[in-house]
Design an enzyme around this catalytic site. Structure first.
Site, PDB file in Angstrom:
ATOM      1  NE  ARG A 133       9.521  -1.676  11.426  1.00 47.54           N
ATOM      2  CZ  ARG A 133       8.543  -0.778  11.316  1.00 47.54           C
ATOM      3  NH1 ARG A 133       8.739   0.327  10.626  1.00 47.54           N
ATOM      4  NH2 ARG A 133       7.397  -0.968  11.917  1.00 47.54           N
ATOM      5  CG  HIS A 145      10.595   5.122  12.819  1.00 51.80           C
ATOM      6  ND1 HIS A 145      10.932   3.823  13.088  1.00 51.80           N
ATOM      7  CD2 HIS A 145       9.441   5.057  12.111  1.00 51.80           C
ATOM      8  CE1 HIS A 145      10.018   3.003  12.589  1.00 51.80           C
ATOM      9  NE2 HIS A 145       9.102   3.746  11.983  1.00 51.80           N
ATOM     10  NE  ARG A 180      -3.058  -2.445   3.093  1.00 49.44           N
ATOM     11  CZ  ARG A 180      -2.458  -3.470   3.702  1.00 49.44           C
ATOM     12  NH1 ARG A 180      -1.181  -3.413   4.009  1.00 49.44           N
ATOM     13  NH2 ARG A 180      -3.138  -4.553   3.999  1.00 49.44           N
ATOM     14  CD  GLU A 192      14.209   3.215  14.005  1.00 54.48           C
ATOM     15  OE1 GLU A 192      13.172   3.389  14.678  1.00 54.48           O
ATOM     16  OE2 GLU A 192      14.207   3.022  12.793  1.00 54.48           O
TER      17      GLU A 192
HETATM   18  C1  DGY Z   1       4.655   1.462  11.211  1.00 56.67           C
HETATM   19  O1  DGY Z   1       3.448   1.661  11.279  1.00 56.67           O
HETATM   20  O2  DGY Z   1       5.135   0.342  11.029  1.00 56.67           O
HETATM   21  C2  DGY Z   1       5.538   2.634  11.430  1.00 56.67           C
HETATM   22  O3  DGY Z   1       6.860   2.356  11.183  1.00 56.67           O
HETATM   23  C3  DGY Z   1       5.340   3.154  12.848  1.00 56.67           C
HETATM   24  O4  DGY Z   1       5.332   4.545  12.768  1.00 56.67           O
END
Ligand code: DGY
Length: 330
Positions: free
Chosen positions: A238, A285, A157, A267
């Site tokens: 990530r 992030h 998405r 992190e």
């Molecule tokens: C997620 O929704 O996986 C984001 O990285 C958190 O902000």
């Protein structure tokens, strides 16, 4: 009717907190920090827990929750912080919050692509440092996006939301995913069956794939060397998909011509070498950090918990639906 008891591990936007208090007997984890050892005790008499992407629910912690809580929700689309196999073994449904954050994260990706293309962070540092000097027609020269190829690694998405935006910037759109998009969604998007082939075609690479055992560490020195020299590298997914030492070396050597990073392996204690890198924008992030997205994520998590705990209706955003079937059939 008695409201279910919910342990929420961080304060969410006000509207979400108000709604949580209306629907649940709310207990808030006492620290403005990820969960710690006391979590099991805090969760003991709760019906459900609502955690964040920074709260690690490993097998041991899920074992401690099982038989006490009846559901787990996470205010994130990513779920690599939760041992899903263990949750399933213990019959715990896990709900996450897809879709509602895609626009926010895709905007962050565009922000980083643009910042990397124009070396905006370095230019701003010059200004803030009082080193602007006389205007020069050859200083601060970046690159334009039209005609350049954006390689999107991970076409879910968020990848699709990014593709829609990048098309507006005149970019050529290429992607790699486990499988090609259905014809209707794939218009103007060029599929690469391998990551290697996508890398070789990308002027700008944006990592949008989830962290899984298959994707962890895939962006290593060998694969980064496949990018055209000087390509831009952006990661909003990530940090653990990337071999960070290899990325740092690639930026230092110019193999990667600029980078925009929102996520890191460790992190918030990131590798300090990132801080010294040229041509790099670093964000903490903040991919989904808009009031709209975080409110919608919180509401979606609350809705899933209510549907399951109060109405007994299986929510669609369940990551391990077999746990719902088992309970519905009891
Ligand atoms: C997620 O929704 O996986 C984001 O990285 C958190 O902000």
């Amino acid at each position: 009717m008695k409201r279910p008891r919910l342990l929420l591990t961080r304060a969410l936007p006000e509207l979400v907190l108000l709604e949580a208090e209306r629907r649940f007997e709310l207990r808030l984890w006492p620290e403005d920090a990820p969960i710690a050892a006391a979590f099991d005790r805090w969760a003991r008499d709760c019906d459900a827990v609502l955690v964040m992407a920074t709260d690690r629910l490993d097998r041991g912690r899920l074992r401690a929750l099982a038989g006490k809580v009846r559901a787990v929700a996470t205010c994130s689309v990513g779920h690599d912080h939760i041992d899903l196999a263990a949750a399933t073994d213990y019959g715990l449904p896990v709900f996450h919050t897809p879709d509602v954050l895609s626009d926010a994260v895709a905007e962050t990706a565009m922000l980083l692509i643009l910042a990397a293309a124009r070396d905006a962070t370095a230019a701003e540092a010059v200004l803030r440092g009082g080193r602007w000097g006389p205007w020069s027609p050859t200083r601060f020269l970046g690159r334009q996006l039209p005609g350049r190829t954006l390689g999107i690694f991970g076409m879910g998405r968020i990848g699709l939301a990014l593709a829609r935006r990048a098309r507006g910037f005149g970019m050529q759109l290429h992607y790699h995913n486990r499988s090609a998009l259905p014809a209707g969604d794939a218009q103007g998007l060029h599929y690469h069956a391998t990551l290697e082939s996508l890398l070789a075609a990308s002027d700008v690479l944006c990592v949008c794939a989830p962290s899984t055992p298959q994707t962890r560490g895939v962006l290593d020195a060998r694969r980064l060397a496949l990018l055209p020299r000087g390509a831009l590298f952006v990661n909003i997914a990530r940090g653990d998909l990337v071999d960070e030492s290899a990325l740092i070396e690639a930026i230092e050597s110019g193999q990667v011509g600029g980078a925009g990073l929102d996520v890191y392996r460790n992190e918030p204690q990131i590798d300090s070498r990132f801080l010294q890198l040229p041509r790099t924008t670093l964000l903490p992030h903040i991919g989904s950090a808009t009031i709209e997205a975080r409110t919608a994520m919180g509401m979606l998590a609350l809705e899933a918990l209510t549907r399951w705990l109060v109405d007994g209706v299986p929510p669609e955003n369940c990551l391990n639906p077999s746990t719902l079937r088992e309970r519905s059939e009891r």
